[in-house]
Design a protein around this motif. Structure first.
Motif, mmCIF file in Angstrom:
data_model
loop_
_atom_site.group_PDB
_atom_site.id
_atom_site.type_symbol
_atom_site.label_atom_id
_atom_site.label_comp_id
_atom_site.label_asym_id
_atom_site.label_seq_id
_atom_site.Cartn_x
_atom_site.Cartn_y
_atom_site.Cartn_z
ATOM 1 N N LYS A 265 0.829 -1.210 0.000
ATOM 2 C CA LYS A 265 0.000 0.000 0.000
ATOM 3 C C LYS A 265 0.860 1.255 0.000
ATOM 4 C CE LYS A 265 -3.803 2.246 2.479
ATOM 5 N NZ LYS A 265 -4.719 2.163 3.652
ATOM 6 N N ASP A 266 1.936 1.254 0.796
ATOM 7 C CA ASP A 266 2.828 2.417 0.831
ATOM 8 C C ASP A 266 3.533 2.610 -0.506
ATOM 9 O OD1 ASP A 266 2.096 2.839 3.420
ATOM 10 O OD2 ASP A 266 3.965 2.101 4.320
ATOM 11 N N ALA A 267 3.926 1.496 -1.128
ATOM 12 C CA ALA A 267 4.577 1.585 -2.436
ATOM 13 C C ALA A 267 3.621 2.161 -3.473
ATOM 14 C CB ALA A 267 5.072 0.210 -2.868
ATOM 15 N N GLU A 268 2.364 1.720 -3.435
ATOM 16 C CA GLU A 268 1.377 2.215 -4.383
ATOM 17 C C GLU A 268 1.084 3.697 -4.159
ATOM 18 O OE1 GLU A 268 -1.786 -0.510 -3.675
ATOM 19 O OE2 GLU A 268 -1.099 -1.951 -5.212
ATOM 20 N N SER A 269 1.076 4.114 -2.894
ATOM 21 C CA SER A 269 0.835 5.530 -2.585
ATOM 22 C C SER A 269 1.968 6.399 -3.132
ATOM 23 C CB SER A 269 0.707 5.725 -1.074
ATOM 24 O OG SER A 269 -0.424 5.064 -0.572
ATOM 25 N N PHE A 270 3.206 5.914 -2.996
ATOM 26 C CA PHE A 270 4.354 6.645 -3.528
ATOM 27 C C PHE A 270 4.257 6.754 -5.048
ATOM 28 C CE2 PHE A 270 8.618 6.852 -5.306
ATOM 29 C CZ PHE A 270 9.189 7.895 -4.594
ATOM 30 N N LEU A 271 3.872 5.666 -5.687
ATOM 31 C CA LEU A 271 3.725 5.679 -7.140
ATOM 32 C C LEU A 271 2.663 6.672 -7.580
ATOM 33 C CD1 LEU A 271 3.910 1.878 -8.025
ATOM 34 C CD2 LEU A 271 5.430 3.665 -8.895
ATOM 35 N N SER A 272 1.547 6.673 -6.877
ATOM 36 C CA SER A 272 0.451 7.565 -7.234
ATOM 37 C C SER A 272 0.862 9.035 -7.115
ATOM 38 C CB SER A 272 -0.753 7.279 -6.338
ATOM 39 O OG SER A 272 -1.813 8.160 -6.623
ATOM 40 N N ALA A 273 1.632 9.317 -6.060
ATOM 41 C CA ALA A 273 2.029 10.711 -5.817
ATOM 42 C C ALA A 273 3.106 11.180 -6.782
ATOM 43 C CB ALA A 273 2.516 10.859 -4.376
ATOM 44 N N ASN A 274 3.838 10.244 -7.377
ATOM 45 C CA ASN A 274 4.971 10.628 -8.228
ATOM 46 C C ASN A 274 4.903 9.985 -9.616
ATOM 47 O OD1 ASN A 274 6.780 12.065 -6.104
ATOM 48 N ND2 ASN A 274 6.217 10.116 -5.127
ATOM 49 N N SER A 275 3.713 9.716 -10.061
ATOM 50 C CA SER A 275 3.533 8.978 -11.312
ATOM 51 C C SER A 275 4.110 9.707 -12.523
ATOM 52 C CB SER A 275 2.042 8.694 -11.543
ATOM 53 O OG SER A 275 1.317 9.918 -11.593
ATOM 54 N N GLU A 276 4.139 11.071 -12.487
ATOM 55 C CA GLU A 276 4.625 11.810 -13.645
ATOM 56 C C GLU A 276 6.130 11.677 -13.816
ATOM 57 O OE1 GLU A 276 5.260 14.515 -10.198
ATOM 58 O OE2 GLU A 276 3.690 13.106 -10.842
ATOM 59 N N MET A 277 6.825 11.186 -12.777
ATOM 60 C CA MET A 277 8.282 11.038 -12.857
ATOM 61 C C MET A 277 8.707 9.583 -13.088
ATOM 62 S SD MET A 277 9.697 13.581 -9.865
ATOM 63 C CE MET A 277 8.496 13.172 -8.610
ATOM 64 N N ILE A 278 7.739 8.657 -13.107
ATOM 65 C CA ILE A 278 8.057 7.229 -13.191
ATOM 66 C C ILE A 278 7.381 6.641 -14.419
ATOM 67 C CG2 ILE A 278 7.829 4.985 -12.053
ATOM 68 C CD1 ILE A 278 7.839 6.495 -9.367
ATOM 69 N N GLN A 279 8.179 6.087 -15.340
ATOM 70 C CA GLN A 279 7.625 5.533 -16.569
ATOM 71 C C GLN A 279 7.544 3.996 -16.574
ATOM 72 O OE1 GLN A 279 10.454 7.961 -17.089
ATOM 73 N NE2 GLN A 279 8.780 9.399 -16.719
ATOM 74 N N ASP A 280 8.442 3.336 -15.866
ATOM 75 C CA ASP A 280 8.464 1.866 -15.877
ATOM 76 C C ASP A 280 8.890 1.385 -14.490
ATOM 77 O OD1 ASP A 280 8.335 -0.743 -16.673
ATOM 78 O OD2 ASP A 280 10.193 -0.709 -17.835
ATOM 79 N N PHE A 281 8.110 0.480 -13.890
ATOM 80 C CA PHE A 281 8.385 0.073 -12.511
ATOM 81 C C PHE A 281 7.865 -1.347 -12.256
ATOM 82 C CE2 PHE A 281 4.105 1.725 -12.554
ATOM 83 C CZ PHE A 281 3.411 0.837 -11.739
ATOM 84 N N GLU A 282 8.228 -1.851 -11.108
ATOM 85 C CA GLU A 282 7.765 -3.165 -10.663
ATOM 86 C C GLU A 282 7.739 -3.162 -9.135
ATOM 87 O OE1 GLU A 282 9.015 -7.901 -11.194
ATOM 88 O OE2 GLU A 282 10.466 -6.300 -11.607
ATOM 89 N N ILE A 283 6.643 -3.668 -8.553
ATOM 90 C CA ILE A 283 6.564 -3.838 -7.098
ATOM 91 C C ILE A 283 6.867 -5.299 -6.780
ATOM 92 C CG2 ILE A 283 5.089 -3.794 -5.052
ATOM 93 C CD1 ILE A 283 3.538 -1.511 -6.303
ATOM 94 N N ILE A 284 7.876 -5.511 -5.956
ATOM 95 C CA ILE A 284 8.303 -6.868 -5.606
ATOM 96 C C ILE A 284 7.957 -7.127 -4.147
ATOM 97 C CG2 ILE A 284 10.270 -8.446 -5.405
ATOM 98 C CD1 ILE A 284 11.641 -6.789 -7.577
ATOM 99 N N LYS A 285 7.175 -8.154 -3.918
ATOM 100 C CA LYS A 285 6.770 -8.495 -2.560
ATOM 101 C C LYS A 285 7.954 -9.034 -1.769
ATOM 102 C CE LYS A 285 3.191 -8.728 -1.024
ATOM 103 N NZ LYS A 285 2.506 -7.746 -0.142
ATOM 104 N N GLY A 286 7.944 -8.790 -0.453
ATOM 105 C CA GLY A 286 8.942 -9.372 0.428
ATOM 106 C C GLY A 286 8.845 -10.892 0.398
ATOM 107 N N THR A 287 9.952 -11.566 0.613
ATOM 108 C CA THR A 287 10.008 -13.028 0.494
ATOM 109 C C THR A 287 10.338 -13.662 1.835
ATOM 110 O OG1 THR A 287 12.389 -13.076 0.029
ATOM 111 C CG2 THR A 287 10.887 -12.742 -1.858
ATOM 112 N N MET A 288 10.241 -14.991 1.877
ATOM 113 C CA MET A 288 10.626 -15.719 3.074
ATOM 114 C C MET A 288 12.129 -15.636 3.304
ATOM 115 S SD MET A 288 8.048 -16.766 4.730
ATOM 116 C CE MET A 288 8.927 -17.856 5.861
#
Length: 303
Positions: A265-288
């Motif tokens: 959720k925090d990652a998505e909020s950051f993306l939403s607030a700064n979408s005009e500066m980010i063209q290509d991205f990936e959210i990677i979930k934490g792992t075991m």
């Protein structure tokens, strides 16, 4: 909770070393339970006490509600695959399995029926008459798994069952285990250093230096102990300036920015607030892997 295994305040020392230091946990019937820790953490000692190979110093172990010190008959309900094979290298596969079946009092007809099912599931038909010492490591591992399942145990303990196996063989092993869990309500207690296997578990206990340091479902553990990561592959230069000016921690390699976040959720909020500066991205979930490292400070691969 329908617990098939209950371990209460278990302790075992070797000299001044507390190999198992007052641990308690339960394994529910029909679940895949992962027991994680590096070598020397206390996993094997716990398992060896559970199956009667080692004597505990104190504590209690219940199998289906019965204290094994008072009645050890329930130990027959356990099948176990150790890291080292228990098979006789001087015999062929069929004779190895037949002799193990005799130890459990399995009739000839029941043995034939059980072996047929297991051999088909793991594709062992072509090697049943081969001497054990002529088999590959993966073939020997599959035969050990068949040996542990011949008497149709209610509990299967797997100590690093797929270490060194090729992907196809690992898939065969897990397809069989998954089928037995779903159709026979087999309970599986697993130790592994393949985190994708641990991620499939219903419940995970992490042990370090003889003590339980974390436990829960994989989802719970990842939410509590692992970070999500935002990898930004294409971005405006303004983004880096923003991160630097706000003191946001990130890593950069080959112009790819990696930012840790507590959750998606925090990652998505950051993306939403700064979408005009980010063209290509990936959210990677934490792992075991992240969970284990953050909880113990150790890499599980050091097994």
């Amino acid at each position: 909770m329908d617990a098939i295994i209950e371990i209460n305040h278990l302790k075992k020392s070797f000299g001044t070393t507390n190999a198992v230091d007052d641990i308690s946990f339960q394994v529910r019937r029909g679940e895949l339970f992962a027991f994680l820790g590096i070598n020397g953490a206390g996993k094997s000692t716990t398992i060896n006490i559970l199956v009667g190979v080692l004597k505990k110093d104190s504590g209690q172990i219940l199998i289906e509600g019965t204290d094994i010190d008072q009645d050890g008959s329930n130990l027959d309900e356990i099948g176990i695959v150790f890291q080292s094979s228990l098979l006789d290298k001087n015999l062929n596969v069929y004779d190895n399995l037949r002799y193990r079946a005799l130890l459990y009092g399995i009739t000839k007809e029941e043995f034939a029926r059980n072996l047929s099912y297991l051999a088909e599931a793991l594709e062992l038909g072509d090697i049943l008459k081969k001497p054990l010492d002529k088999l590959s490591g993966g073939q020997k591992r599959k035969v050990d798994i068949v040996r542990a399942l011949l008497h149709k145990p209610k509990i299967l303990i797997l100590d690093e069952p797929t270490t060194g196996l090729d992907p196809k063989t690992r898939r065969q092993v897990w397809n069989l285990i998954s089928t037995l869990i779903s159709e026979e309500r087999l309970t599986v207690m697993l130790t592994t250093h393949y985190m994708e296997e641990a991620s499939q578990a219903d419940y995970v206990v992490i042990i370090d230096k003889g003590s339980i340091v974390a436990e829960g479902t994989p989802f719970f553990l990842k939410e509590k102990y692992a970070h999500d990561y935002l990898k930004v592959y294409r971005h405006d230069e303004r983004l880096r300036h923003l991160l630097d000016s706000q003191g946001i921690v990130y890593q950069e390699r080959n112009r790819v920015l990696t930012l840790p976040f507590s959750n998606t959720k925090d990652a998505e909020s950051f993306l939403s607030a700064n979408s005009e500066m980010i063209q290509d991205f990936e959210i990677i979930k934490g792992t075991m892997d992240d969970v284990f490292l953050n909880v113990t400070g150790k890499e599980l691969e050091s097994l």
